[in-house]
Design an enzyme around this catalytic site. Structure first.
Site, PDB file in Angstrom:
ATOM      1  N   HIS A 107       6.194  -6.339   3.641  1.00 38.28           N
ATOM      2  CA  HIS A 107       6.567  -5.503   2.485  1.00 38.28           C
ATOM      3  C   HIS A 107       5.626  -5.777   1.313  1.00 38.28           C
ATOM      4  O   HIS A 107       5.192  -4.862   0.620  1.00 38.28           O
ATOM      5  CB  HIS A 107       8.012  -5.769   2.073  1.00 38.28           C
TER       6      HIS A 107
ATOM      7  N   LEU B  10      -0.182  13.087 -11.821  1.00 41.95           N
ATOM      8  CA  LEU B  10       0.685  12.996 -10.642  1.00 41.95           C
ATOM      9  C   LEU B  10       2.113  12.584 -11.021  1.00 41.95           C
ATOM     10  O   LEU B  10       2.296  11.713 -11.869  1.00 41.95           O
ATOM     11  CB  LEU B  10       0.093  11.927  -9.700  1.00 41.95           C
TER      12      LEU B  10
ATOM     13  N   ASP C 216       6.122   3.332   7.036  1.00 41.14           N
ATOM     14  CA  ASP C 216       6.787   2.599   8.124  1.00 41.14           C
ATOM     15  C   ASP C 216       5.839   1.579   8.756  1.00 41.14           C
ATOM     16  O   ASP C 216       4.633   1.808   8.842  1.00 41.14           O
ATOM     17  CB  ASP C 216       7.261   3.612   9.181  1.00 41.14           C
TER      18      ASP C 216
HETATM   19  C1  FPP Z   1       9.312   0.283   6.281  1.00 37.04           C
HETATM   20  O1  FPP Z   1       8.800  -0.730   7.114  1.00 37.04           O
HETATM   21  C2  FPP Z   1       9.249  -0.053   4.878  1.00 37.04           C
HETATM   22  C3  FPP Z   1      10.304  -0.173   4.014  1.00 37.04           C
HETATM   23  C4  FPP Z   1      11.694   0.015   4.432  1.00 37.04           C
HETATM   24  C5  FPP Z   1      10.140  -0.532   2.621  1.00 37.04           C
HETATM   25  C6  FPP Z   1       8.955   0.024   1.913  1.00 37.04           C
HETATM   26  C7  FPP Z   1       8.638  -0.849   0.767  1.00 37.04           C
HETATM   27  C8  FPP Z   1       7.405  -1.157   0.316  1.00 37.04           C
HETATM   28  C9  FPP Z   1       6.171  -0.577   0.868  1.00 37.04           C
HETATM   29  C10 FPP Z   1       7.211  -2.147  -0.766  1.00 37.04           C
HETATM   30  C11 FPP Z   1       7.617  -1.794  -2.146  1.00 37.04           C
HETATM   31  C12 FPP Z   1       7.591  -0.368  -2.506  1.00 37.04           C
HETATM   32  C13 FPP Z   1       7.295   0.130  -3.726  1.00 37.04           C
HETATM   33  C14 FPP Z   1       7.423   1.594  -3.946  1.00 37.04           C
HETATM   34  C15 FPP Z   1       6.829  -0.682  -4.836  1.00 37.04           C
HETATM   35  P1  FPP Z   1       9.795  -1.457   8.099  1.00 37.04           P
HETATM   36  O2  FPP Z   1      10.327  -2.662   7.420  1.00 37.04           O
HETATM   37  O3  FPP Z   1      10.839  -0.504   8.570  1.00 37.04           O
HETATM   38  O4  FPP Z   1       8.842  -1.860   9.274  1.00 37.04           O
HETATM   39  P2  FPP Z   1       9.203  -1.975  10.825  1.00 37.04           P
HETATM   40  O5  FPP Z   1       9.593  -0.600  11.271  1.00 37.04           O
HETATM   41  O6  FPP Z   1       7.925  -2.443  11.435  1.00 37.04           O
HETATM   42  O7  FPP Z   1      10.311  -2.956  10.958  1.00 37.04           O
END
Ligand code: FPP
Length: 254
Positions: free
Chosen positions: A45, A139, A28
Site C-alpha cells: 500500500h 484536474l 489493484d
Molecule cells: C488494492 O490492492 C488496493 C487497495 C485496497 C488500497 C489502495 C490504496 C493505496 C494505493 C494507498 C493510498 C491511497 C491514496 C489515494 C493516498 P489489494 O490490497 O487488494 O492487493 P491484492 O489484490 O494483491 O491483495
C-alpha cells in the site's frame, strides 16, 4: 525487433484534443506486489502511493479533467483490523503531505462514498485538503472511500423515492438523467475510460451506472508498478478504439 511498452513514450503519441474527460482506476495488486518482495501487504500500500502520484500528475500534465481512484471499498472494512488502520493512517499522511503538490499541479481534491464512516482524523484531513484545493481549476481528483456502487444506487433510489412521496417528483419524470443527478458523481461526467491493474478482469462494485459506455483497460502490472507511461498507453489505446455507442461504424464516421 518489437519495442516493449517501456521503450515507447506514449505521451508523444497522444492526441491532446481527444482526451477522455474522466478516467476511473481500480488500483489493484498492492498485496500481491508486496508478496513478490517478501514483504507485508502494508508495504504494498505504501508503494501504491507512488503510483497514485504517477496517475494524478500524468492526468494533470496532459489536461484530463477528472480522475477517480477506488481507494477503499465498503468491502475493504472486512480486511484485518491492522490493515484497515494502516490504510487509514496512510491516507491521512499522504493527504497531509501531498496538498502542496496538489496546489502546484492545480488539482482539486474531492471524495465520494460514506465518508462519515472513516475515522474522525481521516475525515478531518480529507475535508481540510478538499477545502484548501477547492479553487483549483485543473484536474479534479476524486477518491472513492468507503465506497460501494450498489450502496450509491440504493442511496439514489431512497432519495428519489422520498421526493416522489413528498410530491416533488412524478414517477413518469424519472429519467436516466434524473438518476445520474442523484448519484454521488452528479457533478462529474461519466468515465470514458476505466483502468484496472493486476490482471483481474472485474468491476468490483465500482461506478456500475456511470461506466455504461466506458472503455475497459486491464493491465497485468500490480498497482505499485503503474507509471505515467502506462496511463498514457491506456489513453493511446482508448484514442485508437472506435466508440460506437450502439450505432454502426458508418454512422460514427459519416
Ligand atoms: C488494492 O490492492 C488496493 C487497495 C485496497 C488500497 C489502495 C490504496 C493505496 C494505493 C494507498 C493510498 C491511497 C491514496 C489515494 C493516498 P489489494 O490490497 O487488494 O492487493 P491484492 O489484490 O494483491 O491483495
Amino acid at each position: 525487433m518489437e519495442q516493449t511498452i517501456e521503450q515507447i513514450s506514449y505521451k508523444e503519441l497522444l492526441a491532446l484534443d481527444h482526451l477522455p474527460q474522466h478516467i476511473a482506476i481500480i488500483m489493484d495488486g498492492n498485496g500481491r506486489w508486496a508478496k513478490t518482495q517478501g514483504k507485508h501487504r502494508i508495504f504494498g500500500h505504501k508503494n501504491g502511493v507512488k503510483a497514485v502520484r504517477e496517475a494524478s500528475e500524468g492526468c494533470a500534465e496532459i489536461g484530463v479533467k477528472h480522475l477517480t481512484l477506488y481507494a477503499f471499498s465498503t468491502e475493504n472494512w472486512n480486511r484485518p483490523q491492522m490493515e484497515v488502520s494502516a490504510l487509514m493512517e496512510l491516507l491521512i499522511m499522504t493527504i497531509g503531505k501531498e496538498v502542496k503538490t496538489l496546489q502546484k499541479n492545480n488539482i482539486k481534491l474531492n471524495a465520494i462514498g460514506h465518508i462519515s464512516l472513516l475515522p474522525d482524523s481521516c475525515q478531518k484531513a480529507l475535508k481540510k485538503a478538499i477545502n484548501e484545493t477547492s479553487n483549483n481549476t485543473g484536474l479534479t481528483l476524486t477518491l472513492a472511500l468507503s465506497y460501494s456502487s450498489r450502496v450509491e444506487i440504493t442511496d439514489m433510489v431512497r432519495t428519489i423515492a422520498q421526493k416522489v412521496k413528498n410530491g416533488q417528483l412524478e414517477p413518469s419524470e424519472i429519467t436516466p438523467d434524473i438518476i445520474g443527478n442523484h448519484l454521488y458523481t452528479h457533478n462529474i461526467p461519466d468515465p470514458e475510460l476505466l483502468i484496472r491493474t493486476s490482471g483481474e478482469m472485474r468491476i468490483s462494485n465500482f461506478l456500475l451506472w456511470q461506466i455504461a459506455y466506458a472503455e475497459l483497460c486491464f493491465i497485468e502490472k500490480y498497482w505499485p508498478d503503474f507509471t505515467k507511461n502506462d496511463l498514457f498507453k491506456a489513453i493511446y489505446d482508448f484514442q485508437n478504439t472506435e466508440r460506437r455507442f450502439g450505432m454502426t461504424s458508418e454512422q460514427i464516421t459519416n
